[in-house]
Write a protein that holds these residues in place. Structure first.
Motif, PDB file in Angstrom:
ATOM      1  N   GLU A 174     -49.436 -34.763 -74.280  1.00 29.26           N
ATOM      2  CA  GLU A 174     -50.348 -35.912 -74.364  1.00 29.26           C
ATOM      3  C   GLU A 174     -49.935 -37.008 -73.383  1.00 29.26           C
ATOM      4  OE1 GLU A 174     -53.636 -37.821 -75.123  1.00 29.26           O
ATOM      5  OE2 GLU A 174     -53.198 -35.833 -75.899  1.00 29.26           O
ATOM      6  N   ALA A 175     -48.640 -37.282 -73.321  1.00 29.54           N
ATOM      7  CA  ALA A 175     -48.159 -38.306 -72.387  1.00 29.54           C
ATOM      8  C   ALA A 175     -48.434 -37.901 -70.945  1.00 29.54           C
ATOM      9  CB  ALA A 175     -46.663 -38.547 -72.594  1.00 29.54           C
ATOM     10  N   ALA A 176     -48.188 -36.642 -70.635  1.00 29.36           N
ATOM     11  CA  ALA A 176     -48.412 -36.162 -69.264  1.00 29.36           C
ATOM     12  C   ALA A 176     -49.894 -36.157 -68.925  1.00 29.36           C
ATOM     13  CB  ALA A 176     -47.811 -34.772 -69.092  1.00 29.36           C
ATOM     14  N   LYS A 177     -50.730 -35.801 -69.874  1.00 29.54           N
ATOM     15  CA  LYS A 177     -52.174 -35.794 -69.627  1.00 29.54           C
ATOM     16  C   LYS A 177     -52.643 -37.204 -69.268  1.00 29.54           C
ATOM     17  CE  LYS A 177     -56.537 -34.416 -71.719  1.00 29.54           C
ATOM     18  NZ  LYS A 177     -57.192 -33.930 -72.926  1.00 29.54           N
ATOM     19  N   GLU A 178     -52.204 -38.179 -70.043  1.00 33.84           N
ATOM     20  CA  GLU A 178     -52.616 -39.566 -69.794  1.00 33.84           C
ATOM     21  C   GLU A 178     -52.000 -40.122 -68.513  1.00 33.84           C
ATOM     22  OE1 GLU A 178     -51.924 -42.038 -73.231  1.00 33.84           O
ATOM     23  OE2 GLU A 178     -52.870 -40.562 -74.555  1.00 33.84           O
ATOM     24  N   LEU A 179     -50.693 -39.965 -68.361  1.00 33.32           N
ATOM     25  CA  LEU A 179     -50.014 -40.583 -67.212  1.00 33.32           C
ATOM     26  C   LEU A 179     -50.352 -39.915 -65.889  1.00 33.32           C
ATOM     27  CD1 LEU A 179     -46.470 -41.430 -68.636  1.00 33.32           C
ATOM     28  CD2 LEU A 179     -48.344 -42.996 -68.104  1.00 33.32           C
ATOM     29  N   THR A 180     -50.504 -38.598 -65.885  1.00 33.63           N
ATOM     30  CA  THR A 180     -50.835 -37.951 -64.610  1.00 33.63           C
ATOM     31  C   THR A 180     -52.266 -38.274 -64.188  1.00 33.63           C
ATOM     32  OG1 THR A 180     -51.447 -35.856 -65.681  1.00 33.63           O
ATOM     33  CG2 THR A 180     -49.171 -36.062 -64.849  1.00 33.63           C
ATOM     34  N   TYR A 181     -53.131 -38.548 -65.143  1.00 34.80           N
ATOM     35  CA  TYR A 181     -54.488 -38.948 -64.778  1.00 34.80           C
ATOM     36  C   TYR A 181     -54.499 -40.392 -64.275  1.00 34.80           C
ATOM     37  CZ  TYR A 181     -59.504 -39.550 -64.780  1.00 34.80           C
ATOM     38  OH  TYR A 181     -60.800 -39.808 -64.390  1.00 34.80           O
ATOM     39  N   ALA A 182     -53.780 -41.264 -64.959  1.00 35.05           N
ATOM     40  CA  ALA A 182     -53.766 -42.675 -64.590  1.00 35.05           C
ATOM     41  C   ALA A 182     -52.949 -42.948 -63.325  1.00 35.05           C
ATOM     42  CB  ALA A 182     -53.215 -43.511 -65.746  1.00 35.05           C
ATOM     43  N   GLN A 183     -51.835 -42.215 -63.153  1.00 34.58           N
ATOM     44  CA  GLN A 183     -50.913 -42.516 -62.059  1.00 34.58           C
ATOM     45  C   GLN A 183     -50.747 -41.378 -61.058  1.00 34.58           C
ATOM     46  OE1 GLN A 183     -47.172 -43.961 -63.659  1.00 34.58           O
ATOM     47  NE2 GLN A 183     -48.225 -45.012 -65.322  1.00 34.58           N
ATOM     48  N   GLY A 184     -51.290 -40.230 -61.353  1.00 33.44           N
ATOM     49  CA  GLY A 184     -51.150 -39.081 -60.470  1.00 33.44           C
ATOM     50  C   GLY A 184     -50.001 -38.193 -60.894  1.00 33.44           C
ATOM     51  N   VAL A 185     -49.959 -36.988 -60.317  1.00 34.68           N
ATOM     52  CA  VAL A 185     -48.936 -36.019 -60.700  1.00 34.68           C
ATOM     53  C   VAL A 185     -47.546 -36.417 -60.201  1.00 34.68           C
ATOM     54  CG1 VAL A 185     -50.508 -34.062 -60.940  1.00 34.68           C
ATOM     55  CG2 VAL A 185     -49.432 -34.514 -58.731  1.00 34.68           C
ATOM     56  N   GLY A 186     -47.470 -37.420 -59.372  1.00 40.04           N
ATOM     57  CA  GLY A 186     -46.178 -37.903 -58.902  1.00 40.04           C
ATOM     58  C   GLY A 186     -45.481 -38.828 -59.884  1.00 40.04           C
ATOM     59  N   VAL A 187     -46.080 -39.059 -61.041  1.00 39.18           N
ATOM     60  CA  VAL A 187     -45.461 -39.919 -62.044  1.00 39.18           C
ATOM     61  C   VAL A 187     -44.050 -39.396 -62.340  1.00 39.18           C
ATOM     62  CG1 VAL A 187     -46.405 -38.663 -64.030  1.00 39.18           C
ATOM     63  CG2 VAL A 187     -45.807 -41.071 -64.268  1.00 39.18           C
ATOM     64  N   GLY A 188     -43.132 -40.306 -62.539  1.00 38.95           N
ATOM     65  CA  GLY A 188     -41.737 -39.922 -62.739  1.00 38.95           C
ATOM     66  C   GLY A 188     -41.449 -39.282 -64.084  1.00 38.95           C
ATOM     67  N   VAL A 189     -40.421 -38.457 -64.088  1.00 38.24           N
ATOM     68  CA  VAL A 189     -39.986 -37.791 -65.322  1.00 38.24           C
ATOM     69  C   VAL A 189     -39.583 -38.816 -66.364  1.00 38.24           C
ATOM     70  CG1 VAL A 189     -38.205 -36.303 -66.325  1.00 38.24           C
ATOM     71  CG2 VAL A 189     -39.318 -35.638 -64.199  1.00 38.24           C
ATOM     72  N   ASP A 190     -38.871 -39.856 -65.964  1.00 39.99           N
ATOM     73  CA  ASP A 190     -38.438 -40.862 -66.932  1.00 39.99           C
ATOM     74  C   ASP A 190     -39.627 -41.530 -67.618  1.00 39.99           C
ATOM     75  OD1 ASP A 190     -35.754 -40.323 -66.482  1.00 39.99           O
ATOM     76  OD2 ASP A 190     -35.540 -41.906 -64.971  1.00 39.99           O
ATOM     77  N   ALA A 191     -40.678 -41.805 -66.860  1.00 43.86           N
ATOM     78  CA  ALA A 191     -41.873 -42.412 -67.457  1.00 43.86           C
ATOM     79  C   ALA A 191     -42.515 -41.459 -68.458  1.00 43.86           C
ATOM     80  CB  ALA A 191     -42.867 -42.801 -66.368  1.00 43.86           C
ATOM     81  N   LEU A 192     -42.555 -40.182 -68.124  1.00 43.42           N
ATOM     82  CA  LEU A 192     -43.130 -39.184 -69.032  1.00 43.42           C
ATOM     83  C   LEU A 192     -42.310 -39.086 -70.317  1.00 43.42           C
ATOM     84  CD1 LEU A 192     -43.925 -36.392 -66.426  1.00 43.42           C
ATOM     85  CD2 LEU A 192     -45.607 -37.697 -67.751  1.00 43.42           C
ATOM     86  N   LEU A 193     -40.992 -39.039 -70.164  1.00 38.21           N
ATOM     87  CA  LEU A 193     -40.124 -38.930 -71.334  1.00 38.21           C
ATOM     88  C   LEU A 193     -40.238 -40.154 -72.224  1.00 38.21           C
ATOM     89  CD1 LEU A 193     -36.938 -37.420 -69.632  1.00 38.21           C
ATOM     90  CD2 LEU A 193     -38.693 -36.212 -70.957  1.00 38.21           C
ATOM     91  N   LYS A 194     -40.298 -41.324 -71.606  1.00 34.15           N
ATOM     92  CA  LYS A 194     -40.413 -42.566 -72.377  1.00 34.15           C
ATOM     93  C   LYS A 194     -41.740 -42.609 -73.127  1.00 34.15           C
ATOM     94  CE  LYS A 194     -40.199 -47.555 -71.983  1.00 34.15           C
ATOM     95  NZ  LYS A 194     -40.093 -48.707 -71.096  1.00 34.15           N
ATOM     96  N   ALA A 195     -42.837 -42.279 -72.445  1.00 35.79           N
ATOM     97  CA  ALA A 195     -44.156 -42.307 -73.087  1.00 35.79           C
ATOM     98  C   ALA A 195     -44.239 -41.306 -74.233  1.00 35.79           C
ATOM     99  CB  ALA A 195     -45.242 -42.028 -72.060  1.00 35.79           C
TER     100      ALA A 195
END
Length: 190
Positions: free
Chosen positions: A15-36
């Motif tokens: 769910e976090a990756a679906k939201e963040l990769t759409y909002a910020q692109g697939v280059g979103v950082g691992v730390d941001a994904l883990l935190k979300a």
């Protein structure tokens, strides 16, 4: 007393990756994904083998959802293939006007994934092939003289509308693409 079951680490990562990769692109950082997702790094590797696996799974799940949305839209338009194809452009117009619209997830991923061997490329290409096949089937039902070629053209119109919708808000690209699609569909009328 009811027990509330919270999603596990895998679901939270998706769910976090679906939201963040759409909002910020697939280059979103691992730390941001883990935190979300509120998970430890270990969960990412246990469930997906790393960020590439997570990105690929998000693309796969999103593609299935989006393909189903195309099919629902076409079914809701009735039995006429012309109406069914044009309904796609009407629906895209609604999608583009949504406040959180950021463009096409698959086009963005294709452009951002620099590694040509990234497994996400296969997912996005299969998705596009399935959408193209849906369109070609409708064109065949319409007795279009060049259904394969016309399906390619419609896919260009769809992708163009989504790209313009993301980069030039308020320009109504789906309506413009629909008008072009009408001309393309009329090519099949004798």
């Amino acid at each position: 007393m009811t027990t509330r079951v919270l999603p596990g680490p895998r679901e939270r990562l998706l769910e976090a990756a679906k939201e963040l990769t759409y909002a910020q692109g697939v280059g979103v950082g691992v730390d941001a994904l883990l935190k979300a997702a509120n998970v430890a790094r270990r969960s990412l590797y246990e469930h997906f083998g790393g960020k590439d696996g997570l990105i690929t799974e998000v693309l796969r799940l999103s593609a299935a959802e989006d393909e189903a949305a195309y099919e629902r839209t076409m079914r809701a338009a009735g039995d006429d293939p012309r109406r069914r194809i044009l309904a796609v452009f009407d629906w895209l117009g609604e999608v583009i006007e949504e406040p959180d619209f950021r463009g096409c997830r698959y086009l963005a991923a294709e452009l951002a994934l620099a590694d040509p061997d990234h497994p996400g490329h296969e997912v996005t290409r299969r998705y596009n092939a399935r959408i193209r096949a849906l369109l070609e089937s409708e064109l065949r039902d319409l007795d279009h003289p060049r259904p394969a070629h016309a399906a390619d053209q419609l896919l260009v119109l769809i992708n163009g509308a989504l790209a313009v919708g993301a980069t030039r808000p308020g320009t109504l690209p789906a309506a413009a693409a629909r008008e072009l699609a009408e001309h393309l569909l009329d090519e099949g009328r004798g």
